[in-house]
Design a protein around this motif. Sequence first.
Motif, PDB file in Angstrom:
ATOM      1  N   LEU A   1      75.715  59.781  11.877  1.00  0.00           N
ATOM      2  CA  LEU A   1      75.519  61.315  12.545  1.00  0.00           C
ATOM      3  C   LEU A   1      74.181  61.438  13.390  1.00  0.00           C
ATOM      4  O   LEU A   1      74.037  62.753  13.924  1.00  0.00           O
ATOM      5  CB  LEU A   1      75.720  62.234  11.486  1.00  0.00           C
ATOM      6  CG  LEU A   1      75.417  62.342  10.218  1.00  0.00           C
ATOM      7  CD1 LEU A   1      73.722  62.598  10.369  1.00  0.00           C
ATOM      8  CD2 LEU A   1      75.883  63.098   9.056  1.00  0.00           C
TER       9      LEU A   1
ATOM     10  N   TYR B   1      74.242  63.495  16.843  1.00  0.00           N
ATOM     11  CA  TYR B   1      75.191  64.442  16.882  1.00  0.00           C
ATOM     12  C   TYR B   1      74.719  65.859  16.273  1.00  0.00           C
ATOM     13  O   TYR B   1      74.221  65.817  15.217  1.00  0.00           O
ATOM     14  CB  TYR B   1      76.596  64.043  16.367  1.00  0.00           C
ATOM     15  CG  TYR B   1      77.150  62.573  17.033  1.00  0.00           C
ATOM     16  CD1 TYR B   1      77.352  61.679  16.018  1.00  0.00           C
ATOM     17  CD2 TYR B   1      77.280  62.413  18.205  1.00  0.00           C
ATOM     18  CE1 TYR B   1      77.758  60.475  16.555  1.00  0.00           C
ATOM     19  CE2 TYR B   1      77.713  61.394  18.858  1.00  0.00           C
ATOM     20  CZ  TYR B   1      77.905  60.153  18.068  1.00  0.00           C
ATOM     21  OH  TYR B   1      78.482  59.026  18.422  1.00  0.00           O
TER      22      TYR B   1
ATOM     23  N   ILE C   1      75.623  68.732  14.094  1.00  0.00           N
ATOM     24  CA  ILE C   1      76.811  69.004  12.892  1.00  0.00           C
ATOM     25  C   ILE C   1      76.714  70.309  12.674  1.00  0.00           C
ATOM     26  O   ILE C   1      75.705  71.010  12.393  1.00  0.00           O
ATOM     27  CB  ILE C   1      76.327  68.098  11.548  1.00  0.00           C
ATOM     28  CG1 ILE C   1      76.119  66.757  12.032  1.00  0.00           C
ATOM     29  CG2 ILE C   1      77.312  68.252  10.465  1.00  0.00           C
ATOM     30  CD1 ILE C   1      77.419  65.838  12.333  1.00  0.00           C
TER      31      ILE C   1
ATOM     32  N   CYS D   1      74.117  75.374  12.566  1.00  0.00           N
ATOM     33  CA  CYS D   1      74.410  74.175  12.955  1.00  0.00           C
ATOM     34  C   CYS D   1      72.788  73.367  13.262  1.00  0.00           C
ATOM     35  O   CYS D   1      71.987  74.007  13.231  1.00  0.00           O
ATOM     36  CB  CYS D   1      74.983  74.242  14.822  1.00  0.00           C
ATOM     37  SG  CYS D   1      74.863  72.598  15.600  1.00  0.00           S
TER      38      CYS D   1
ATOM     39  N   ASN E   1      71.129  70.152  15.320  1.00  0.00           N
ATOM     40  CA  ASN E   1      71.322  69.026  16.482  1.00  0.00           C
ATOM     41  C   ASN E   1      70.474  67.807  16.049  1.00  0.00           C
ATOM     42  O   ASN E   1      69.698  67.663  14.929  1.00  0.00           O
ATOM     43  CB  ASN E   1      71.147  69.331  17.712  1.00  0.00           C
ATOM     44  CG  ASN E   1      69.346  69.950  17.905  1.00  0.00           C
ATOM     45  OD1 ASN E   1      68.580  69.408  17.322  1.00  0.00           O
ATOM     46  ND2 ASN E   1      69.086  70.516  19.021  1.00  0.00           N
TER      47      ASN E   1
ATOM     48  N   THR F   1      82.143  67.999  13.793  1.00  0.00           N
ATOM     49  CA  THR F   1      81.070  67.697  14.672  1.00  0.00           C
ATOM     50  C   THR F   1      82.242  67.541  16.055  1.00  0.00           C
ATOM     51  O   THR F   1      83.303  67.324  15.639  1.00  0.00           O
ATOM     52  CB  THR F   1      80.459  66.373  14.309  1.00  0.00           C
ATOM     53  OG1 THR F   1      79.659  66.215  15.595  1.00  0.00           O
ATOM     54  CG2 THR F   1      81.263  65.385  13.819  1.00  0.00           C
TER      55      THR F   1
END
Length: 126
Positions: A29, A32, A34, A50, A52, A98
């Motif tokens: 991850l 990305y 999440i 969230c 990043n 995601t």
Amino acid sequence: QLQLVESGGGLVQPGGSLTLSCLASGFTLDDYAIGWYRQAPGKGREGVLCINSNYDTTTFVNSVKDRFTISRDNAKNTVSLHMNRLKPEDTAVYYCATDFLDYCFRFGHRLDMEIWGNGTSVTVSS
């Protein structure tokens, strides 16, 4: 198989704390954003926070500001939601998700994520 698996939910008294974890498998991850969502009984799913790839965070729910934080540990392929001073209205099933992009703003108003976890239930009650 690409998966997100949440853990850490449970029953907690008002004012208590919980940390939820979201473990990614089948992919890393690192690159990305999440996001954590929640769905309270009888209500729709809403984006909560969230993070990043640059560790920038966005909070979408005013009522959790200064109580909830989000963090990521790329070495463990995990994103965590740290919840403090919990209230009964925080009772919900919490999901991580995601869309394999790196834009947190999308989590505030979109539900068309590529991968969802199965959720972990949080109940805040005395």
